[in-house]
Design an enzyme around this catalytic site. Structure first.
Site, PDB file in Angstrom:
ATOM      1  N   ASP A   9      -2.590  10.524   0.918  1.00 12.61           N
ATOM      2  CA  ASP A   9      -2.293   9.234   1.552  1.00 12.61           C
ATOM      3  C   ASP A   9      -0.973   9.202   2.357  1.00 12.61           C
ATOM      4  O   ASP A   9       0.104   9.149   1.769  1.00 12.61           O
ATOM      5  CB  ASP A   9      -2.241   8.113   0.511  1.00 12.61           C
ATOM      6  CG  ASP A   9      -3.495   8.035  -0.349  1.00 12.61           C
ATOM      7  OD1 ASP A   9      -4.011   9.092  -0.753  1.00 12.61           O
ATOM      8  OD2 ASP A   9      -3.938   6.906  -0.635  1.00 12.61           O
ATOM      9  N   GLU A  40      -4.989   6.150   4.914  1.00 11.30           N
ATOM     10  CA  GLU A  40      -5.321   4.736   4.660  1.00 11.30           C
ATOM     11  C   GLU A  40      -4.096   3.834   4.606  1.00 11.30           C
ATOM     12  O   GLU A  40      -4.233   2.621   4.704  1.00 11.30           O
ATOM     13  CB  GLU A  40      -6.102   4.603   3.347  1.00 11.30           C
ATOM     14  CG  GLU A  40      -5.254   4.846   2.108  1.00 11.30           C
ATOM     15  CD  GLU A  40      -5.745   4.088   0.878  1.00 11.30           C
ATOM     16  OE1 GLU A  40      -6.732   3.353   0.982  1.00 11.30           O
ATOM     17  OE2 GLU A  40      -5.114   4.231  -0.171  1.00 11.30           O
ATOM     18  N   ASN A  41      -2.898   4.422   4.430  1.00 14.60           N
ATOM     19  CA  ASN A  41      -1.668   3.615   4.368  1.00 14.60           C
ATOM     20  C   ASN A  41      -0.736   3.920   5.532  1.00 14.60           C
ATOM     21  O   ASN A  41       0.470   3.648   5.467  1.00 14.60           O
ATOM     22  CB  ASN A  41      -0.915   3.881   3.062  1.00 14.60           C
ATOM     23  CG  ASN A  41      -1.759   3.705   1.822  1.00 14.60           C
ATOM     24  OD1 ASN A  41      -2.089   4.668   1.146  1.00 14.60           O
ATOM     25  ND2 ASN A  41      -2.132   2.470   1.536  1.00 14.60           N
ATOM     26  N   HIS A  69      -8.025   0.749   1.624  1.00 17.38           N
ATOM     27  CA  HIS A  69      -7.262  -0.007   2.633  1.00 17.38           C
ATOM     28  C   HIS A  69      -7.852   0.113   4.043  1.00 17.38           C
ATOM     29  O   HIS A  69      -7.209  -0.279   5.018  1.00 17.38           O
ATOM     30  CB  HIS A  69      -5.797   0.453   2.657  1.00 17.38           C
ATOM     31  CG  HIS A  69      -5.022  -0.011   1.468  1.00 17.38           C
ATOM     32  ND1 HIS A  69      -4.606  -1.314   1.314  1.00 17.38           N
ATOM     33  CD2 HIS A  69      -4.610   0.650   0.356  1.00 17.38           C
ATOM     34  CE1 HIS A  69      -3.963  -1.434   0.164  1.00 17.38           C
ATOM     35  NE2 HIS A  69      -3.949  -0.259  -0.439  1.00 17.38           N
ATOM     36  N   HIS A 152     -11.575   8.840  -3.938  1.00 18.44           N
ATOM     37  CA  HIS A 152     -10.469   7.885  -3.770  1.00 18.44           C
ATOM     38  C   HIS A 152     -10.616   6.839  -4.868  1.00 18.44           C
ATOM     39  O   HIS A 152     -11.396   5.890  -4.753  1.00 18.44           O
ATOM     40  CB  HIS A 152     -10.560   7.258  -2.375  1.00 18.44           C
ATOM     41  CG  HIS A 152      -9.324   6.507  -1.983  1.00 18.44           C
ATOM     42  ND1 HIS A 152      -8.216   7.129  -1.464  1.00 18.44           N
ATOM     43  CD2 HIS A 152      -9.019   5.192  -2.065  1.00 18.44           C
ATOM     44  CE1 HIS A 152      -7.289   6.222  -1.213  1.00 18.44           C
ATOM     45  NE2 HIS A 152      -7.747   5.038  -1.577  1.00 18.44           N
ATOM     46  N   HIS A 177      -5.454   8.156  -3.706  1.00 18.50           N
ATOM     47  CA  HIS A 177      -5.318   6.728  -4.019  1.00 18.50           C
ATOM     48  C   HIS A 177      -4.187   6.416  -5.000  1.00 18.50           C
ATOM     49  O   HIS A 177      -3.497   5.423  -4.826  1.00 18.50           O
ATOM     50  CB  HIS A 177      -6.628   6.111  -4.533  1.00 18.50           C
ATOM     51  CG  HIS A 177      -6.496   4.679  -4.960  1.00 18.50           C
ATOM     52  ND1 HIS A 177      -6.299   3.659  -4.054  1.00 18.50           N
ATOM     53  CD2 HIS A 177      -6.500   4.089  -6.189  1.00 18.50           C
ATOM     54  CE1 HIS A 177      -6.217   2.500  -4.715  1.00 18.50           C
ATOM     55  NE2 HIS A 177      -6.328   2.745  -6.004  1.00 18.50           N
ATOM     56  N   HIS A 179      -1.467   8.118  -5.469  1.00 23.21           N
ATOM     57  CA  HIS A 179      -0.189   8.438  -4.816  1.00 23.21           C
ATOM     58  C   HIS A 179       0.745   9.317  -5.646  1.00 23.21           C
ATOM     59  O   HIS A 179       1.890   9.516  -5.247  1.00 23.21           O
ATOM     60  CB  HIS A 179       0.558   7.156  -4.395  1.00 23.21           C
ATOM     61  CG  HIS A 179      -0.071   6.438  -3.245  1.00 23.21           C
ATOM     62  ND1 HIS A 179       0.647   5.601  -2.415  1.00 23.21           N
ATOM     63  CD2 HIS A 179      -1.334   6.438  -2.782  1.00 23.21           C
ATOM     64  CE1 HIS A 179      -0.170   5.092  -1.486  1.00 23.21           C
ATOM     65  NE2 HIS A 179      -1.376   5.581  -1.702  1.00 23.21           N
TER      66      HIS A 179
HETATM   67 FE   LIG Z   1      -3.238   4.969  -0.745  1.00 18.75          FE
HETATM   68 FE   LIG Z   2      -6.227   3.550  -1.913  1.00 17.82          FE
END
Ligand SMILES: [Fe+2]
Ligand SMILES: [Fe+2]
Length: 261
Positions: A9, A40-41, A69, A152, A177, A179
């Site tokens: 991520d 996604e971030n 996200h 994820h 996901h 992190h």
């Molecule tokens: Fe994430």
């Molecule tokens: Fe996520």
């Protein structure tokens, strides 16, 4: 032997910057053939935009995946349809726009990647990740030499179970996901590389990429706040996988961490 780097991520500008600054060198030094990144971030910590997706692809990422996200940025639902090296999670409802997988090619070897969202403690409308993965593998088998599955998900149990479920049928099952990189990278008995979470690419002096103080304050009083992306201790985190060119199984998997500076 082929080498694939799966980057976890990418969080905000710090995450994008370390990818742009270090990826060309990392690719060269490790002789990496394929780079896949979850982004996604990447837009201020929540979602992605067309401009950001293009800049990440220009940094040397071959394919971009997404997670829960995926729809956080307005307009992305139309932009995603024009980007053929970006895919949204495969087990979202069929009506959702965007590709459900990406195939990239290097040295005559084709790698397919897709993402499944977990369903434990996840707030998304998604089909069963196990059955979706089974279906996707059947569909992709004839089109690709190797298949990479990203899971994820929040629950380690769900990720580990999916790893065992797919062992021997795909080259890798890689978690994102949460992190936080996990210390469980291993090649399972039938040749599938597995890791519960490859870690985030962003600021580690943070709570999952966000500034520490407002997160602590919210835990204390429960009141809503803005969680800005943090800045300190920026790292690129991912899984580096060696793939046998003849059998398409994973020979090796290890955590790759790149620190800023
Ligand atoms: Fe994430
Ligand atoms: Fe996520």
């Amino acid at each position: 032997m082929l080498k694939l780097l799966f980057i976890g991520d990418i969080v905000g500008r710090p995450g994008r910057d370390i990818v742009a600054e270090s990826l060309p060198r990392v690719r060269r030094e490790h002789g990496i053939d394929f780079v896949i990144a979850n982004a996604e971030n990447s837009a201020a910590g929540a979602g992605i935009t067309g401009v950001i997706a293009k800049s990440i692809l220009e940094s040397g990422v071959d394919a971009i995946t997404l997670g829960d996200h995926v729809w956080d940025q307005r307009g992305w639902e139309t932009e995603i349809t024009e980007l053929d090296r970006v895919c949204r999670p495969a087990n979202l409802p069929k009506a959702c726009p965007g590709w459900d997988h990406v195939i990239v090619e290097a040295r005559g070897f084709r790698v397919a990647v897709f993402t499944v969202l977990g369903r434990s403690f996840m707030n998304m409308k998604a089909d069963c990740p196990f059955l979706c993965a089974d279906r996707m593998i059947e569909q992709l088998r004839a089109q690709a030499d190797a298949i990479i599955v990203e899971v994820h998900a929040e629950a380690t149990s769900e990720k580990i179970a999916l790893g065992w479920h797919l062992d021997g049928r795909v080259t890798a099952v890689l978690g994102t996901h949460t992190h936080v990189p996990t210390a469980d990278a291993a090649v399972l008995p039938k040749g599938t590389a597995f890791m519960c979470d490859v870690g985030m690419t962003g600021p580690y002096a943070s709570v999952l990429g966000r500034e520490v103080k407002p997160v602590i304050a919210k835990f204390l009083d429960g009141m809503p706040r803005r969680f800005e992306v943090a800045e300190g201790d920026v790292r690129l985190s991912g899984a580096l996988i060696e793939i046998s060119a003849s059998k398409a199984n994973a020979e090796k998997i290890e955590l790759l961490t790149v620190r800023k500076g």
